[in-house]
Design a protein around this motif. Sequence first.
Motif, PDB file in Angstrom:
ATOM      1  N   MET B   1       0.907  -1.090   0.055  1.00 37.44           N
ATOM      2  CA  MET B   1      -0.191  -0.051   0.036  1.00 37.44           C
ATOM      3  C   MET B   1       1.038   1.177  -0.032  1.00 37.44           C
ATOM      4  N   SER B   2       0.447   2.094  -0.919  1.00 36.42           N
ATOM      5  CA  SER B   2       1.458   3.351  -0.994  1.00 36.42           C
ATOM      6  C   SER B   2       0.639   4.576  -0.093  1.00 36.42           C
ATOM      7  N   TRP B   3       1.295   5.006   0.893  1.00 43.23           N
ATOM      8  CA  TRP B   3       0.675   6.023   1.708  1.00 43.23           C
ATOM      9  C   TRP B   3       1.726   7.224   2.000  1.00 43.23           C
ATOM     10  N   LEU B   4       1.413   8.336   2.438  1.00 42.34           N
ATOM     11  CA  LEU B   4       2.301   9.359   2.581  1.00 42.34           C
ATOM     12  C   LEU B   4       1.748   9.880   3.906  1.00 42.34           C
ATOM     13  N   TRP B   5       2.516  10.622   4.606  1.00 42.79           N
ATOM     14  CA  TRP B   5       2.169  11.318   5.725  1.00 42.79           C
ATOM     15  C   TRP B   5       1.638  12.851   5.393  1.00 42.79           C
ATOM     16  N   PHE B   6       0.509  13.394   6.079  1.00 41.64           N
ATOM     17  CA  PHE B   6      -0.289  14.517   5.531  1.00 41.64           C
ATOM     18  C   PHE B   6      -0.566  15.205   6.761  1.00 41.64           C
ATOM     19  N   ALA B   7      -0.323  16.650   6.793  1.00 40.07           N
ATOM     20  CA  ALA B   7      -1.077  17.296   8.009  1.00 40.07           C
ATOM     21  C   ALA B   7      -1.203  18.856   7.379  1.00 40.07           C
ATOM     22  N   PRO B  13       6.301  23.660   7.310  1.00 46.13           N
ATOM     23  CA  PRO B  13       7.179  22.717   8.122  1.00 46.13           C
ATOM     24  C   PRO B  13       8.453  22.449   7.392  1.00 46.13           C
ATOM     25  N   PRO B  14       9.521  22.835   7.719  1.00 45.81           N
ATOM     26  CA  PRO B  14      10.828  22.725   7.030  1.00 45.81           C
ATOM     27  C   PRO B  14      11.213  21.360   6.699  1.00 45.81           C
ATOM     28  N   THR B  15      10.687  20.156   7.212  1.00 41.45           N
ATOM     29  CA  THR B  15      11.014  18.858   6.929  1.00 41.45           C
ATOM     30  C   THR B  15      10.325  18.366   5.822  1.00 41.45           C
ATOM     31  N   ALA B  16       9.042  18.928   5.595  1.00 37.49           N
ATOM     32  CA  ALA B  16       8.127  18.285   4.432  1.00 37.49           C
ATOM     33  C   ALA B  16       8.702  18.301   3.288  1.00 37.49           C
ATOM     34  N   SER B  17       8.255  17.257   2.529  1.00 31.33           N
ATOM     35  CA  SER B  17       8.998  16.981   1.301  1.00 31.33           C
ATOM     36  C   SER B  17       8.064  17.802  -0.009  1.00 31.33           C
ATOM     37  N   ILE B  18       6.905  18.337   0.646  1.00 32.61           N
ATOM     38  CA  ILE B  18       6.240  19.279  -0.118  1.00 32.61           C
ATOM     39  C   ILE B  18       5.291  19.934   0.942  1.00 32.61           C
ATOM     40  N   SER B  19       5.194  21.285   0.734  1.00 35.58           N
ATOM     41  CA  SER B  19       4.214  21.954   1.509  1.00 35.58           C
ATOM     42  C   SER B  19       3.769  23.229   0.408  1.00 35.58           C
ATOM     43  N   VAL B  20       2.242  23.397   0.847  1.00 30.95           N
ATOM     44  CA  VAL B  20       1.863  24.399  -0.065  1.00 30.95           C
ATOM     45  C   VAL B  20       0.912  25.280   0.561  1.00 30.95           C
ATOM     46  N   GLU B  21       0.911  26.733   0.315  1.00 29.71           N
ATOM     47  CA  GLU B  21       0.107  27.305   1.274  1.00 29.71           C
ATOM     48  C   GLU B  21      -1.464  27.153   0.809  1.00 29.71           C
ATOM     49  N   VAL B  22      -2.378  27.400   1.698  1.00 30.52           N
ATOM     50  CA  VAL B  22      -3.699  27.332   1.617  1.00 30.52           C
ATOM     51  C   VAL B  22      -4.628  28.513   2.116  1.00 30.52           C
ATOM     52  N   SER B  23      -5.839  28.608   1.797  1.00 31.90           N
ATOM     53  CA  SER B  23      -6.471  29.777   2.425  1.00 31.90           C
ATOM     54  C   SER B  23      -7.832  29.337   2.462  1.00 31.90           C
ATOM     55  N   TRP B  35       4.856  14.303   3.932  1.00 32.59           N
ATOM     56  CA  TRP B  35       6.336  13.437   4.341  1.00 32.59           C
ATOM     57  C   TRP B  35       6.119  12.216   3.542  1.00 32.59           C
ATOM     58  N   PRO B  36       7.335  11.558   3.371  1.00 32.18           N
ATOM     59  CA  PRO B  36       7.218  10.023   3.045  1.00 32.18           C
ATOM     60  C   PRO B  36       6.926   9.062   4.126  1.00 32.18           C
ATOM     61  N   SER B  37       6.450   8.171   3.790  1.00 30.96           N
ATOM     62  CA  SER B  37       5.897   7.153   4.695  1.00 30.96           C
ATOM     63  C   SER B  37       7.008   6.524   5.637  1.00 30.96           C
ATOM     64  N   ASP B  38       8.308   6.683   5.203  1.00 29.09           N
ATOM     65  CA  ASP B  38       9.166   6.154   6.135  1.00 29.09           C
ATOM     66  C   ASP B  38       9.928   7.167   6.931  1.00 29.09           C
ATOM     67  N   ALA B  39       9.296   8.519   6.975  1.00 27.77           N
ATOM     68  CA  ALA B  39       9.729   9.564   7.929  1.00 27.77           C
ATOM     69  C   ALA B  39       8.959   9.387   9.132  1.00 27.77           C
ATOM     70  N   LYS B  40       9.531   9.733  10.341  1.00 31.32           N
ATOM     71  CA  LYS B  40       8.891   9.743  11.513  1.00 31.32           C
ATOM     72  C   LYS B  40       7.680  10.594  11.296  1.00 31.32           C
ATOM     73  N   GLY B  45       0.308  14.494  12.152  1.00 30.67           N
ATOM     74  CA  GLY B  45       0.469  13.713  10.883  1.00 30.67           C
ATOM     75  C   GLY B  45      -0.544  12.655  10.813  1.00 30.67           C
ATOM     76  N   MET B  46      -1.219  12.576   9.442  1.00 30.78           N
ATOM     77  CA  MET B  46      -2.162  11.592   9.338  1.00 30.78           C
ATOM     78  C   MET B  46      -1.706  10.818   7.913  1.00 30.78           C
ATOM     79  N   ARG B  47      -2.042   9.456   7.781  1.00 25.99           N
ATOM     80  CA  ARG B  47      -1.603   8.663   6.630  1.00 25.99           C
ATOM     81  C   ARG B  47      -2.750   9.414   5.272  1.00 25.99           C
ATOM     82  N   ILE B  48      -2.203   9.360   4.304  1.00 24.96           N
ATOM     83  CA  ILE B  48      -3.257   9.793   3.016  1.00 24.96           C
ATOM     84  C   ILE B  48      -2.864   8.976   1.809  1.00 24.96           C
TER      85      ILE B  48
END
Lengths: 171, 169
Positions: B1-7, B13-23, B35-40, B45-48
Amino acid sequence: MRRDLTPGNLFPDLELPDHGGHGRTLSELAGGDPVLLQFFRGWFCPKERAFFASLLQLQSEAEVAYTRFVSVSVETTETQAAFRAGLGARWTFLSDHERRYIDELELRETSDTLYNPYLPTVFTLYPDLKIQAAYNGYWFWGRPTNEELRMDFRAITRAIRRNWDVADEGR
Amino acid sequence: MSWLWFALRDERPPTASISVEVSGDAHSASYLAVWPSDAKRPKRGMRIDARAIDADGPPAWVSLVLAPPSGGVLFDDPAVVEATRRALALPWPDALSTLVLEGYRFGGSITVARTPDDPRLDADPFATVYPTLRLRVGAGLLGSMPPPVGPGIQRYGAGNPWPGKGFDS
């Protein structure tokens, strides 16, 4: 029905739009699970609506059983979306409005020259599209009962899930 | 199963692999991040489902359902199960993933569309479980994913988000 659409042979990998207009292939739809593949005449046929009522009962079991349903007709995607919503079906419908596969599969219902629909047919498939069983539903009683479908899905699931007999694990 | 951390975060967040502004919806300066699934596990964080994420994805409008910080109901709660059925029955949005907390709790969901008036945002069935935020998300985060085949409502392995692609993915 084409002579090779029999148990043990591979079903052709169809490529058709689904009820939402997304292009899909049958192999992608199978995705590692057993598949019920149904060809039906159209929403207008009382026999089809009776059979869908049976499939809707099975839906409540299949939804927790890692088993996928796919229904195919010659109707447009819009007609299929409306029919699907009216039925309460929560599976994928494929539209062969151009009748791309109806002759290749030899599944044209020749007795209906007005709509030229698919011959009512049901296949149960392994994830690699190998045919477990084929049911010719031109006459209503040729269609599978839910008990027959349960037996097909039990056989497929037993064959493909390595931990079917979980008690044997670790021996 | 392919999932990522999402918050959803208040600051980038400086450690995120992608971060995008929302409004939108009182989140005038927030960020959605993965963040990748193998990150702490990142904070909150929740799985997406990884298929919902696309670094080349266009801007989007989302219905973001979030469980309260105290924790969500069990993923198999009847309210979540019925919302999942409704998601299968309704026209599929550009992307949809449930969000998983601690492997077994429903953390919320994200429903993705490309215009703010898309009726699939208003019809978000998971908004019956917890309140939803309507957010505008910048480019570079959210992709498109095909509808689940149905009628399956079970996750492919405990801990994974629904829908997921299958056991072998």
